[in-house]
Design a protein around this motif. Structure first.
Motif, mmCIF file in Angstrom:
data_model
loop_
_atom_site.group_PDB
_atom_site.id
_atom_site.type_symbol
_atom_site.label_atom_id
_atom_site.label_comp_id
_atom_site.label_asym_id
_atom_site.label_seq_id
_atom_site.Cartn_x
_atom_site.Cartn_y
_atom_site.Cartn_z
ATOM 1 N N UNK A 214 -1.705 17.718 -2.905
ATOM 2 C CA UNK A 214 -1.226 16.391 -2.795
ATOM 3 C C UNK A 214 0.044 16.442 -2.065
ATOM 4 N N UNK A 215 0.546 17.588 -1.611
ATOM 5 C CA UNK A 215 1.940 17.627 -1.085
ATOM 6 C C UNK A 215 1.825 16.862 0.181
ATOM 7 N N UNK A 216 2.716 16.249 0.232
ATOM 8 C CA UNK A 216 2.879 15.239 1.532
ATOM 9 C C UNK A 216 4.171 14.588 1.490
ATOM 10 N N UNK A 217 4.466 13.889 2.585
ATOM 11 C CA UNK A 217 5.284 12.487 2.519
ATOM 12 C C UNK A 217 4.723 11.452 1.931
ATOM 13 N N UNK A 218 5.153 10.648 1.137
ATOM 14 C CA UNK A 218 4.375 9.466 0.818
ATOM 15 C C UNK A 218 5.177 8.050 1.469
ATOM 16 N N UNK A 219 4.631 7.181 1.917
ATOM 17 C CA UNK A 219 4.947 6.127 2.690
ATOM 18 C C UNK A 219 4.602 4.842 1.691
ATOM 19 N N UNK A 220 5.441 3.860 1.584
ATOM 20 C CA UNK A 220 4.594 2.577 1.124
ATOM 21 C C UNK A 220 5.074 1.773 2.373
ATOM 22 N N UNK A 221 4.107 0.809 2.319
ATOM 23 C CA UNK A 221 3.906 -0.065 3.361
ATOM 24 C C UNK A 221 3.542 -1.606 2.854
ATOM 25 N N UNK A 222 3.774 -2.592 3.800
ATOM 26 C CA UNK A 222 3.381 -4.019 3.168
ATOM 27 C C UNK A 222 2.383 -4.544 4.075
ATOM 28 N N UNK B 205 0.848 -1.383 -0.137
ATOM 29 C CA UNK B 205 0.168 -0.083 0.003
ATOM 30 C C UNK B 205 1.107 1.105 -0.082
ATOM 31 N N UNK B 206 0.113 2.162 -0.399
ATOM 32 C CA UNK B 206 0.925 3.853 -0.278
ATOM 33 C C UNK B 206 -0.103 4.522 0.696
ATOM 34 N N UNK B 207 0.665 5.195 1.517
ATOM 35 C CA UNK B 207 -0.118 6.217 2.534
ATOM 36 C C UNK B 207 0.517 7.459 2.319
ATOM 37 N N UNK B 208 0.081 8.633 2.617
ATOM 38 C CA UNK B 208 0.629 9.813 2.729
ATOM 39 C C UNK B 208 0.247 10.690 4.094
ATOM 40 N N UNK B 209 1.207 11.621 4.273
ATOM 41 C CA UNK B 209 0.839 12.610 5.574
ATOM 42 C C UNK B 209 1.402 13.779 5.304
ATOM 43 N N UNK B 210 0.379 14.981 5.232
ATOM 44 C CA UNK B 210 0.786 16.180 5.023
ATOM 45 C C UNK B 210 0.858 16.812 6.319
#
Length: 127
Positions: A90-98, A35-40
């Motif tokens: 859409x500005x944010x830090x984007x994280x991938x996760x398992x 998955x992908x998540x993001x945090x602004x």
């Protein structure tokens, strides 16, 4: 130990595109959904997208449908997130996760159902 390393973030003008990559260590990458998540800034982490282990099923947050595309290459142990028609929000830090092997439900949007996370990559969209 699983390691996830994101890359591809940067500064882009509104309407532009970026492709994020997430490289995973380990020989079992192809067995897991990702998955992908993001945090602004000042906001909680939010779900963006999820892809099944074989890439056949994808799922998106309503806020990004039609603009973002998730994909994966199991031969390269890599999952991608193509971001098009970018907006300042859409500005944010984007994280991938398992996705956790112990979770077999369909509530893909909850971070608690993912067990390994990358360090994130910054995406900044200027207006």
């Amino acid at each position: 130990q699983v390691q996830l390393v994101e890359s591809g973030g940067g500064l882009v003008q509104a309407g532009g595109s970026l492709r994020l990559s997430c490289a995973a260590s380990g020989r079992t990458f192809s067995s897991y959904a990702m998955g992908w998540f993001r945090q602004a800034p000042g906001k909680e982490r939010e779900f963006v997208s999820r892809i099944s282990w074989n890439g056949e099923n994808t799922y998106y947050a309503d806020s990004v449908k039609g603009r973002l595309t998730i994909s994966r290459d199991n031969a390269k142990n890599t999952v991608y997130l193509q971001l098009n028609s970018l907006k300042p929000e859409d500005t944010a830090v984007y994280y991938c996760a398992r996705q956790s092997a112990f979770y077999s439900g369909s509530d893909y949007s909850k971070a608690v159902n993912y067990d390994y996370w990358g360090q994130g990559t910054q995406v900044t969209v200027s207006s």
